[in-house]
Scaffold this active site. Structure first.
Site: not given
Length: 493
Positions: A78, A156, A180
């Protein structure tokens, strides 16, 4: 072997040990899938040279017989994790051009275990969002499709979820501040684990809300989550919130035996207007665990209704403090200044250009609730509510409950653009089942457990005792075995 990118971590580990494939072949398979999947918007910085170099080193380790479980496993990272020499932007314009000279502890732990980095993954800007629509790179797209709409992969960690579900990588790192990891996992039919706060180091992870953020694995199975967490976790003296607790053997805990375990069903999670298919999924999940030998117990978590308001005071307050460092002085974007502009104008123009609307909104909310005259009315009150929410969980676990079963999300994945024009509170309601876990610092996992009427994956959430990820993973393993979810998105990209 064909379709190497479709392997789980566990299957790839066994194939690598047997010599059925190599880390280089595995990595090349993923790289070719990534290059053909630009329509998903999942990978935003591709690192094929680094990946192949790491894969060669992994093959040498495997050959030498000195190979941990993650050795040779290709991952996506990420964009919130700082990676040495590779752009790390947190999907924000304000960090444009930022290339760290250091490695986050979590990614370093994975690389020390022989994992391979395929590239950086899309996400909501500074991890603020539930649909991956606030990214400076553009939207990440869910690989699941049931009509002509493009669906959200959640947020997210939307790029991570999309990449794992579409078999672009074997697993990915995510972070979870209010859901998330778990919400995108549920939207894409994969497994997402948020560990206990302090189990994984936050050092080198771009901060959103420091008392809530926690890194975790996003994988194709519960076993893979156990294997990957083993490599990610551990005490880090560089992070003052990292816990110095011994790490159990998470994979060895996966017996599937949950006889006599007490699973709590909180009445407060039965929300008004909850879709019938979510309610049915929850009931089916409870029945599966009962059939596996667990005792299902109705419980109460009385302060649940205050969780979302408390979260949306605490998280923006911490964000406004953390994001004050992005000022155009040392790194990242700096606005062009007019003659006569001073430092105040530089700050204002840089932040106005660099931060997107959602980040600006949350920073302003956070600054407001921390300001003189409002601190006690909002921030201090939210902190007190947080303590009550944690006490609710403590009481339930003290009464002998081993894990709590809830839905992961209030709906299946929705279409991109469907919520962005609405009241932002509508989007925030996506976190209704997940934020309590972050406020209390507990471990939580989303397991794919069924399909919606229109053919989209649905997830169930299990919440565990603090530091008992081994027990939580085993309960999730039993649920995964009972649910038997094997559906994959049809390839359209």
């Amino acid at each position: 072997m064909s379709d190497l990118s479709k392997l789980t971590i566990a299957a790839a580990r066994d194939a690598l040990r047997k010599g059925d494939t190599t880390a280089v072949e595995l990595t090349e398979s993923c790289l070719s899938e990534i290059d053909a999947a630009d329509a998903l918007g999942a990978f935003v910085h591709k690192t094929p040279e680094i990946a192949l170099e790491q894969a060669k080193a992994a093959d040498a380790r495997i050959k030498a017989g000195d190979a941990p479980a993650m050795c040779g496993i290709p991952l996506g990272i990420k964009d919130l994790f700082c990676t040495k020499g590779v752009a790390s932007q947190a999907a924000s314009g304000i960090l444009e051009g930022f290339t760290p000279e250091y490695e986050s502890t979590v990614s370093q732990n994975l690389f020390d275990n022989g994992a391979v980095m395929l590239g950086k993954l899309n996400m909501d800007e500074f991890a603020m969002g539930s649909s991956n629509e606030t990214s400076v790179y553009g939207n990440a797209v869910n690989p699941w499709k049931v009509d002509d709409r493009q669906l959200t992969p959640g947020g997210s960690s939307g790029g991570s979820a999309s990449a794992v579900a579409a078999d672009l990588c074997l697993a990915a790192t995510g972070t979870d501040t209010g859901g998330s990891i778990r919400q995108p996992a549920a939207f894409t039919g994969i497994t997402g684990l948020k560990p206990t706060y302090g189990r994984c180091s936050r050092w080198g992870v771009v901060a959103f809300a420091s008392s809530l953020d926690q890194a975790g694995p996003m994988t194709k199975s519960v076993r893979d989550a156990a294997i990957m967490l083993q490599a990610m976790a551990g005490h880090d003296p560089k992070d003052s919130t990292s816990a110095d607790f011994p790490l159990p053997d998470f994979e060895a805990a996966l017996t599937g035996d949950i006889k006599g375990k007490k699973i709590g069903i909180p009445k407060e999670y039965r929300m008004d207007g909850m879709p019938a298919e979510i309610e049915k999924l929850w009931q089916d999940g409870a029945a599966m665990l009962r059939d596996a030998g667990a005792e299902i117990v109705d419980i109460t978590l009385p302060h649940t209704k205050y969780a979302l308001p408390a979260y949306y005071v605490i998280a923006p307050a911490e964000a406004s403090s953390n994001l004050a460092r992005y000022d155009g002085v040392r790194y990242g974007h700096r606005a062009k200044l007019a003659a006569g502009d001073g430092i105040d104008q530089m700050y204002e123009k840089t932040r106005a250009e660099g931060f997107g609307p959602e980040v600006q909104r949350r920073v302003m909310i956070g600054t407001y609730v921390l300001s003189a005259g409002f601190y006690d009315a909002y921030y201090n009150r939210a902190r007190k509510v947080r303590a009550l929410i944690k006490r609710d969980f403590d009481t339930v676990f003290a009464d002998g409950i081993d894990a709590i079963l809830t839905p992961a999300t209030p709906s299946p994945a929705f279409g991109l653009g469907e919520m962005t024009d609405a009241d932002p509170v509508e989007m925030y309601l996506n976190d209704v089942f997940t934020v309590t876990v972050n406020l209390a610092g507990l471990p939580g996992i989303s397991v794919p457990a069924g399909m919606s009427a229109e053919g989209l994956p649905l997830g169930l959430q299990l919440i565990g005792r603090p530091w008992a990820e081994d027990d939580l993973l085993n309960t999730a393993y039993a649920l995964e075995n009972a649910a038997g979810f094997v559906s994959k998105p049809a390839k359209w990209w």
